[in-house]
Design an enzyme around this catalytic site. Structure first.
Site, PDB file in Angstrom:
ATOM      1  N   ASP A   1       0.913  -1.286   0.236  1.00 28.25           N
ATOM      2  CA  ASP A   1       0.093   0.194   0.071  1.00 28.25           C
ATOM      3  C   ASP A   1       1.265   1.161   0.187  1.00 28.25           C
ATOM      4  O   ASP A   1       1.944   1.264   0.096  1.00 28.25           O
ATOM      5  CB  ASP A   1      -0.337  -0.087   1.357  1.00 28.25           C
ATOM      6  CG  ASP A   1      -1.871   0.993   1.169  1.00 28.25           C
ATOM      7  OD1 ASP A   1      -2.433   1.352   0.729  1.00 28.25           O
ATOM      8  OD2 ASP A   1      -2.760   1.120   1.485  1.00 28.25           O
TER       9      ASP A   1
ATOM     10  N   ASN B   1     -10.682  -2.901  -6.227  1.00 24.77           N
ATOM     11  CA  ASN B   1      -9.995  -2.354  -7.284  1.00 24.77           C
ATOM     12  C   ASN B   1     -10.826  -1.757  -8.088  1.00 24.77           C
ATOM     13  O   ASN B   1     -10.579  -1.189  -8.696  1.00 24.77           O
ATOM     14  CB  ASN B   1      -8.396  -3.075  -7.335  1.00 24.77           C
ATOM     15  CG  ASN B   1      -8.438  -3.068  -6.121  1.00 24.77           C
ATOM     16  OD1 ASN B   1      -6.304  -3.448  -5.528  1.00 24.77           O
ATOM     17  ND2 ASN B   1      -7.934  -1.889  -4.577  1.00 24.77           N
TER      18      ASN B   1
HETATM   19  C1  FPP Z   1      -1.959   0.563  -3.393  1.00 23.60           C
HETATM   20  O1  FPP Z   1      -1.316   2.185  -3.187  1.00 23.60           O
HETATM   21  C2  FPP Z   1      -0.861  -0.386  -4.596  1.00 23.60           C
HETATM   22  C3  FPP Z   1      -2.372  -1.208  -5.161  1.00 23.60           C
HETATM   23  C4  FPP Z   1      -3.238  -0.991  -5.582  1.00 23.60           C
HETATM   24  C5  FPP Z   1      -1.858  -2.839  -5.677  1.00 23.60           C
HETATM   25  C6  FPP Z   1      -0.444  -3.136  -5.538  1.00 23.60           C
HETATM   26  C7  FPP Z   1       0.120  -2.585  -7.038  1.00 23.60           C
HETATM   27  C8  FPP Z   1       1.605  -2.861  -7.110  1.00 23.60           C
HETATM   28  C9  FPP Z   1       2.642  -2.756  -6.494  1.00 23.60           C
HETATM   29  C10 FPP Z   1       1.655  -2.930  -9.049  1.00 23.60           C
HETATM   30  C11 FPP Z   1       0.746  -3.407  -9.628  1.00 23.60           C
HETATM   31  C12 FPP Z   1       1.330  -4.795  -9.375  1.00 23.60           C
HETATM   32  C13 FPP Z   1       2.347  -5.646 -10.144  1.00 23.60           C
HETATM   33  C14 FPP Z   1       2.625  -6.940  -9.798  1.00 23.60           C
HETATM   34  C15 FPP Z   1       2.805  -6.353 -11.657  1.00 23.60           C
HETATM   35  P1  FPP Z   1      -2.539   2.886  -3.322  1.00 23.60           P
HETATM   36  O2  FPP Z   1      -2.613   3.530  -4.723  1.00 23.60           O
HETATM   37  O3  FPP Z   1      -3.715   2.329  -2.804  1.00 23.60           O
HETATM   38  O4  FPP Z   1      -1.627   3.963  -2.738  1.00 23.60           O
HETATM   39  P2  FPP Z   1      -2.394   4.973  -1.632  1.00 23.60           P
HETATM   40  O5  FPP Z   1      -3.227   4.199  -0.500  1.00 23.60           O
HETATM   41  O6  FPP Z   1      -1.348   5.860  -1.178  1.00 23.60           O
HETATM   42  O7  FPP Z   1      -3.357   6.216  -2.731  1.00 23.60           O
END
Ligand code: FPP
Length: 255
Positions: free
Chosen positions: A35, A83
């Site tokens: 996250d 998501n």
């Molecule tokens: C959370 O950050 C992250 C995600 C939505 C999932 C994780 C995705 C990746 C690391 C990239 C894709 C992965 C692979 C394996 C190709 P957020 O956007 O919720 O962050 P925030 O809470 O700070 O907005």
């Protein structure tokens, strides 16, 4: 102190009397809620997409490091069943990164003995991604150094619903007696079937919740929360989490 295995089941006889500390601290299966990509980008006044891109680089590094350390299984929460409510362009970015990641890293998975696994209802993703995944699953099926499970369109409640349906189907067909159903049957019907028990569940970015991730599997897992945003999570952070795991007194309900 456990010895660091050089290969499965052996220790390096030439090492310091064999007394190399085990970098895994005994953890076989680690899961991570990655996250904070968005906040990482915001802090740097960059577009969110760059946060996710940097997040994939962190994935690549951590998978390498975990393999080198001798971790047997790692499960990463890449895209939850919730998501889909994100803006369409962000979903497109995430799917594009997933495509690129599998295409660019599949050779390395093979070279490093990584078996790819996907948990979640990934068949609902775009057809070309489903094909890429199916090919990668088939190609890496016999690798046995580390299992890398990527959670895609995953939600623990959805996973449990699907497991209950498959068990109900067996009952319906007469191949299972409802009175015989035990915890093992449920574990075996989940997407994580065959993986080692989940030892350590890490969540980055300071949020203190499980967000529908591995709810059954985390029954006796140790939890580790860090304020570090996912793109900044590196080898040192993983070592810190594993050290914390190693210092825990795991009682599994006993005393
Ligand atoms: C959370 O950050 C992250 C995600 C939505 C999932 C994780 C995705 C990746 C690391 C990239 C894709 C992965 C692979 C394996 C190709 P957020 O956007 O919720 O962050 P925030 O809470 O700070 O907005």
């Amino acid at each position: 102190m456990r010895l660091m295995p050089t290969k499965k089941g052996s220790t390096d006889p030439k090492s310091d009397a064999g007394q190399i500390a085990d970098p895994t601290h005994g953890a076989r299966h680690i899961a991570i809620i990655m996250d904070g990509n968005g906040r990482w980008a915001k802090k740097k006044h960059l577009p969110r997409a760059l946060g996710h891109k940097k997040g994939v680089e962190a994935v690549r590094d951590i998978v390498r490091v975990a393999g080198e350390m001798g971790i047997e299984a790692m499960t990463l929460y890449a895209f939850s069943s919730e998501n889909w409510s994100r803006p369409e362009d962000e979903i497109t970015d995430l799917m594009g990164l997933l495509r690129q990641y599998i295409q660019s890293d599949i050779d390395e998975f093979d070279e490093n003995g990584i078996r790819l696994k996907v948990i979640g209802n990934y068949k609902a993703l775009d057809d070309d991604i489903v094909d890429l995944i199916d090919n990668a699953l088939e190609r890496t099926a016999n690798n046995d150094r580390m299992t890398l499970a990527i959670a895609l369109n995953y939600g623990a409640q959805d996973e449990m619903v699907r497991a209950v349906k498959s068990i109900a189907e067996s009952v319906n067909q007469g191949s299972m007696d409802p009175q015989e159903i035990g915890a093992d049957h449920i574990s075996d019907a989940l997407d994580t079937a065959g993986m080692p028990p989940l030892d350590l569940l890490i969540r980055t970015s300071g949020e203190l919740r499980l967000s529908n991730f591995l709810l059954w599997q985390s029954a006796y897992s140790e939890l580790y929360f860090t304020d570090t945003l996912w793109p900044d999570f590196d080898k040192r952070e993983l070592q810190r989490a594993l050290k914390s795991f190693g210092d825990r007194d795991r009682r599994f309900g006993g005393r």
